[in-house]
Write a protein that holds these residues in place. Structure first.
Motif, PDB file in Angstrom:
ATOM      1  N   LEU A   1      48.304  99.881  73.404  1.00  0.00           N
ATOM      2  CA  LEU A   1      48.935 100.707  72.370  1.00  0.00           C
ATOM      3  C   LEU A   1      48.790 100.097  70.981  1.00  0.00           C
ATOM      4  O   LEU A   1      49.376 100.597  70.017  1.00  0.00           O
ATOM      5  N   PHE A   2      48.018  99.031  70.892  1.00  0.00           N
ATOM      6  CA  PHE A   2      47.849  98.342  69.616  1.00  0.00           C
ATOM      7  C   PHE A   2      46.365  98.203  69.291  1.00  0.00           C
ATOM      8  O   PHE A   2      45.511  98.273  70.172  1.00  0.00           O
ATOM      9  N   GLU A   3      46.085  97.980  68.018  1.00  0.00           N
ATOM     10  CA  GLU A   3      44.754  97.543  67.623  1.00  0.00           C
ATOM     11  C   GLU A   3      44.749  96.023  67.759  1.00  0.00           C
ATOM     12  O   GLU A   3      44.879  95.277  66.785  1.00  0.00           O
ATOM     13  N   TRP A   4      44.604  95.605  68.971  1.00  0.00           N
ATOM     14  CA  TRP A   4      44.867  94.208  69.333  1.00  0.00           C
ATOM     15  C   TRP A   4      43.775  93.278  68.803  1.00  0.00           C
ATOM     16  O   TRP A   4      42.594  93.444  69.099  1.00  0.00           O
ATOM     17  N   ARG A   5      44.203  92.324  68.032  1.00  0.00           N
ATOM     18  CA  ARG A   5      43.306  91.286  67.530  1.00  0.00           C
ATOM     19  C   ARG A   5      43.969  89.945  67.811  1.00  0.00           C
ATOM     20  O   ARG A   5      44.867  89.532  67.063  1.00  0.00           O
ATOM     21  N   PRO A   6      43.590  89.275  68.893  1.00  0.00           N
ATOM     22  CA  PRO A   6      44.244  88.020  69.289  1.00  0.00           C
ATOM     23  C   PRO A   6      44.284  87.004  68.151  1.00  0.00           C
ATOM     24  O   PRO A   6      43.260  86.697  67.540  1.00  0.00           O
ATOM     25  N   GLY A   7      45.486  86.525  67.871  1.00  0.00           N
ATOM     26  CA  GLY A   7      45.657  85.527  66.814  1.00  0.00           C
ATOM     27  C   GLY A   7      45.882  86.112  65.444  1.00  0.00           C
ATOM     28  O   GLY A   7      46.147  85.359  64.494  1.00  0.00           O
ATOM     29  N   PHE A   8      45.773  87.436  65.288  1.00  0.00           N
ATOM     30  CA  PHE A   8      45.955  88.085  63.984  1.00  0.00           C
ATOM     31  C   PHE A   8      46.956  89.227  64.142  1.00  0.00           C
ATOM     32  O   PHE A   8      47.397  89.561  65.248  1.00  0.00           O
ATOM     33  N   ASP A   9      47.307  89.842  63.009  1.00  0.00           N
ATOM     34  CA  ASP A   9      48.211  90.985  63.048  1.00  0.00           C
ATOM     35  C   ASP A   9      47.570  92.117  63.839  1.00  0.00           C
ATOM     36  O   ASP A   9      46.398  92.450  63.650  1.00  0.00           O
ATOM     37  N   SER A  10      48.349  92.716  64.729  1.00  0.00           N
ATOM     38  CA  SER A  10      47.852  93.795  65.583  1.00  0.00           C
ATOM     39  C   SER A  10      48.718  95.028  65.369  1.00  0.00           C
ATOM     40  O   SER A  10      49.793  95.160  65.970  1.00  0.00           O
ATOM     41  N   PRO A  11      48.296  95.924  64.495  1.00  0.00           N
ATOM     42  CA  PRO A  11      49.116  97.109  64.197  1.00  0.00           C
ATOM     43  C   PRO A  11      49.236  98.047  65.399  1.00  0.00           C
ATOM     44  O   PRO A  11      48.307  98.191  66.189  1.00  0.00           O
ATOM     45  N   PHE A  12      50.400  98.659  65.490  1.00  0.00           N
ATOM     46  CA  PHE A  12      50.657  99.628  66.560  1.00  0.00           C
ATOM     47  C   PHE A  12      49.894 100.915  66.272  1.00  0.00           C
ATOM     48  O   PHE A  12      49.938 101.459  65.178  1.00  0.00           O
ATOM     49  N   THR A  13      49.152 101.397  67.290  1.00  0.00           N
ATOM     50  CA  THR A  13      48.357 102.622  67.115  1.00  0.00           C
ATOM     51  C   THR A  13      48.755 103.723  68.085  1.00  0.00           C
ATOM     52  O   THR A  13      48.159 104.798  68.077  1.00  0.00           O
ATOM     53  N   GLY A  14      49.728 103.459  68.940  1.00  0.00           N
ATOM     54  CA  GLY A  14      50.166 104.486  69.882  1.00  0.00           C
ATOM     55  C   GLY A  14      49.088 104.838  70.893  1.00  0.00           C
ATOM     56  O   GLY A  14      48.502 103.963  71.535  1.00  0.00           O
ATOM     57  N   LEU A  15      48.791 106.123  70.976  1.00  0.00           N
ATOM     58  CA  LEU A  15      47.820 106.610  71.960  1.00  0.00           C
ATOM     59  C   LEU A  15      46.416 106.770  71.367  1.00  0.00           C
ATOM     60  O   LEU A  15      45.565 107.422  71.981  1.00  0.00           O
ATOM     61  N   GLU A  16      46.176 106.160  70.225  1.00  0.00           N
ATOM     62  CA  GLU A  16      44.887 106.318  69.564  1.00  0.00           C
ATOM     63  C   GLU A  16      43.740 105.799  70.423  1.00  0.00           C
ATOM     64  O   GLU A  16      42.663 106.406  70.486  1.00  0.00           O
ATOM     65  N   ASN A  17      43.958 104.672  71.086  1.00  0.00           N
ATOM     66  CA  ASN A  17      42.908 104.124  71.956  1.00  0.00           C
ATOM     67  C   ASN A  17      42.594 105.066  73.111  1.00  0.00           C
ATOM     68  O   ASN A  17      41.438 105.170  73.540  1.00  0.00           O
ATOM     69  N   TYR A  18      43.603 105.750  73.611  1.00  0.00           N
ATOM     70  CA  TYR A  18      43.379 106.691  74.708  1.00  0.00           C
ATOM     71  C   TYR A  18      42.632 107.927  74.221  1.00  0.00           C
ATOM     72  O   TYR A  18      41.803 108.484  74.955  1.00  0.00           O
ATOM     73  N   ARG A  19      42.897 108.340  72.983  1.00  0.00           N
ATOM     74  CA  ARG A  19      42.132 109.456  72.416  1.00  0.00           C
ATOM     75  C   ARG A  19      40.674 109.055  72.208  1.00  0.00           C
ATOM     76  O   ARG A  19      39.764 109.851  72.414  1.00  0.00           O
ATOM     77  N   THR A  20      40.465 107.804  71.809  1.00  0.00           N
ATOM     78  CA  THR A  20      39.094 107.305  71.675  1.00  0.00           C
ATOM     79  C   THR A  20      38.383 107.313  73.018  1.00  0.00           C
ATOM     80  O   THR A  20      37.192 107.659  73.109  1.00  0.00           O
ATOM     81  N   MET A  21      39.103 106.940  74.066  1.00  0.00           N
ATOM     82  CA  MET A  21      38.522 106.913  75.409  1.00  0.00           C
ATOM     83  C   MET A  21      38.063 108.307  75.837  1.00  0.00           C
ATOM     84  O   MET A  21      37.009 108.451  76.468  1.00  0.00           O
ATOM     85  N   LEU A  22      38.831 109.339  75.486  1.00  0.00           N
ATOM     86  CA  LEU A  22      38.478 110.695  75.892  1.00  0.00           C
ATOM     87  C   LEU A  22      37.142 111.125  75.295  1.00  0.00           C
ATOM     88  O   LEU A  22      36.434 111.948  75.877  1.00  0.00           O
ATOM     89  N   GLY A  23      36.781 110.559  74.143  1.00  0.00           N
ATOM     90  CA  GLY A  23      35.517 110.912  73.521  1.00  0.00           C
ATOM     91  C   GLY A  23      34.409 109.904  73.752  1.00  0.00           C
ATOM     92  O   GLY A  23      33.340 110.010  73.131  1.00  0.00           O
ATOM     93  N   ASP A  24      34.641 108.944  74.620  1.00  0.00           N
ATOM     94  CA  ASP A  24      33.652 107.898  74.907  1.00  0.00           C
ATOM     95  C   ASP A  24      32.702 108.385  76.003  1.00  0.00           C
ATOM     96  O   ASP A  24      33.001 108.292  77.192  1.00  0.00           O
ATOM     97  N   ASP A  25      31.554 108.915  75.596  1.00  0.00           N
ATOM     98  CA  ASP A  25      30.600 109.458  76.565  1.00  0.00           C
ATOM     99  C   ASP A  25      30.078 108.381  77.514  1.00  0.00           C
ATOM    100  O   ASP A  25      29.846 108.647  78.700  1.00  0.00           O
ATOM    101  N   LEU A  26      29.898 107.170  77.005  1.00  0.00           N
ATOM    102  CA  LEU A  26      29.382 106.084  77.840  1.00  0.00           C
ATOM    103  C   LEU A  26      30.376 105.718  78.929  1.00  0.00           C
ATOM    104  O   LEU A  26      29.998 105.421  80.062  1.00  0.00           O
TER     105      LEU A  26
END
Length: 297
Positions: free
Chosen positions: A42-67
């Motif tokens: 649920l985050f734009e996870w960057r280990p060791g740095f600030d990781s802003p909360f993105t909610g379901l954005e990653n899951y929406r990206t997954m829905l459009g990931d043809d690969l």
């Protein structure tokens, strides 16, 4: 009317204390990583740095990931291969071992057939990688030696043959879990049943369809569920030999997840893909338990 009541046997507290270290290790190395991955999806996870909360954005990206979605086509092909051809040879081997009249010979052949299981899986993959070498590999060398130069090819470098080459690793697949399961199921068939079939004049093929296969049905269901889980987690062989190539011909969900993490450095998106794979595996496991209980009821 007499009703039967199940008698509950009290388990000593010492048993629970003995199990505590096991549950502690499971919590640390199984449950916590899974939960941690769900949270980071649920985050734009960057280990060791600030990781802003993105909610379901990653899951929406997954829905459009043809690969990502096309990788499921490959594991679908691998699954069909795994529950057909990769079961036929172990089943045939188990039947042949059980057809031996000498118990000593059964033990010898059973040991020889399962001995390769002692070797690390990575060693087996590296061996086949050498066999597939387009210039010095064993397969192409044999083809050239018998005058079939035209059939020699770059087996794992050609998009048309790479996936089949991966699935052929370990041929004839006898040193495997299916062989152990089939052999164990056949060994548990009472000898009286075989003796009765022999008296009735049942041939080898009739005995297989009427006795062996029905007696192995429960074990086949177990293998089917394990095959689904194993295919969802498939990736080690493809990672070592092809890295998902050529031209994504051997791309599978696990490799797509690894690429998102270590190539694209999209750790939050990789956690999302891992969460989806975890949910699919968990769903298959729970469904298998439910169906198993209904079958026993």
């Amino acid at each position: 009317m007499v009703t039967s009541r199940k008698v509950r046997r009290r388990v000593p507290w010492g048993v629970y204390l003995v199990l505590l270290p096991t549950f502690a290790l499971l919590a640390a190395f199984a449950y916590y990583p899974a939960l941690n991955g769900m949270i980071h999806s649920l985050f734009e996870w960057r280990p060791g740095f600030d990781s802003p909360f993105t909610g379901l954005e990653n899951y929406r990206t997954m829905l459009g990931d043809d690969l990502w979605w096309s990788s499921f086509r490959n594991i679908g092909i691998i699954f069909v291969w795994a529950v057909t051809l990769m079961w036929v040879f172990p089943l045939l081997a188990a039947e042949l071992v059980m057809s031996l009249s000498s118990e000593r010979l059964r033990f010898v052949f059973r040991t020889l057939l399962i001995l390769p299981l002692a070797f690390p899986a990575v060693v087996n993959v590296l061996l086949w990688q050498f066999m597939y070498d387009p210039r010095d590999g064993v397969i192409n060398s044999l083809l050239r030696a018998v005058g079939l130069d035209g059939l020699a090819g770059n087996w794992i470098g050609d998009p048309d043959t790479a996936l089949v080459a991966l699935m052929t690793i370990g041929f004839p697949w006898v040193a495997s879990l299916p062989f152990l399961v089939f052999l164990s199921a056949l060994q548990n068939v009472p000898a009286e049943i075989y003796q009765a079939a022999e008296v009735d004049g049942a041939g080898r093929l009739r005995r297989f369809w009427s006795i062996d296969l029905p007696m192995m049905l429960r074990d086949v269901k177990l293998l089917f569920v394990l095959a689904v889980i194993s295919v969802l987690q498939y990736g080690m062989q493809a990672h070592i030999m092809t890295k998902g190539g050529p031209d994504n011909a051997t791309q599978v969900p696990v490799l797509r997840m690894l690429d998102a993490a270590f190539v694209d450095t999209s750790w939050g998106y990789a956690a999302t893909l891992g969460t989806v794979l975890f949910a699919l595996t968990l769903g298959v496991s729970v469904l298998a338990l439910v169906l198993g209980r209904k079958a026993e009821a």
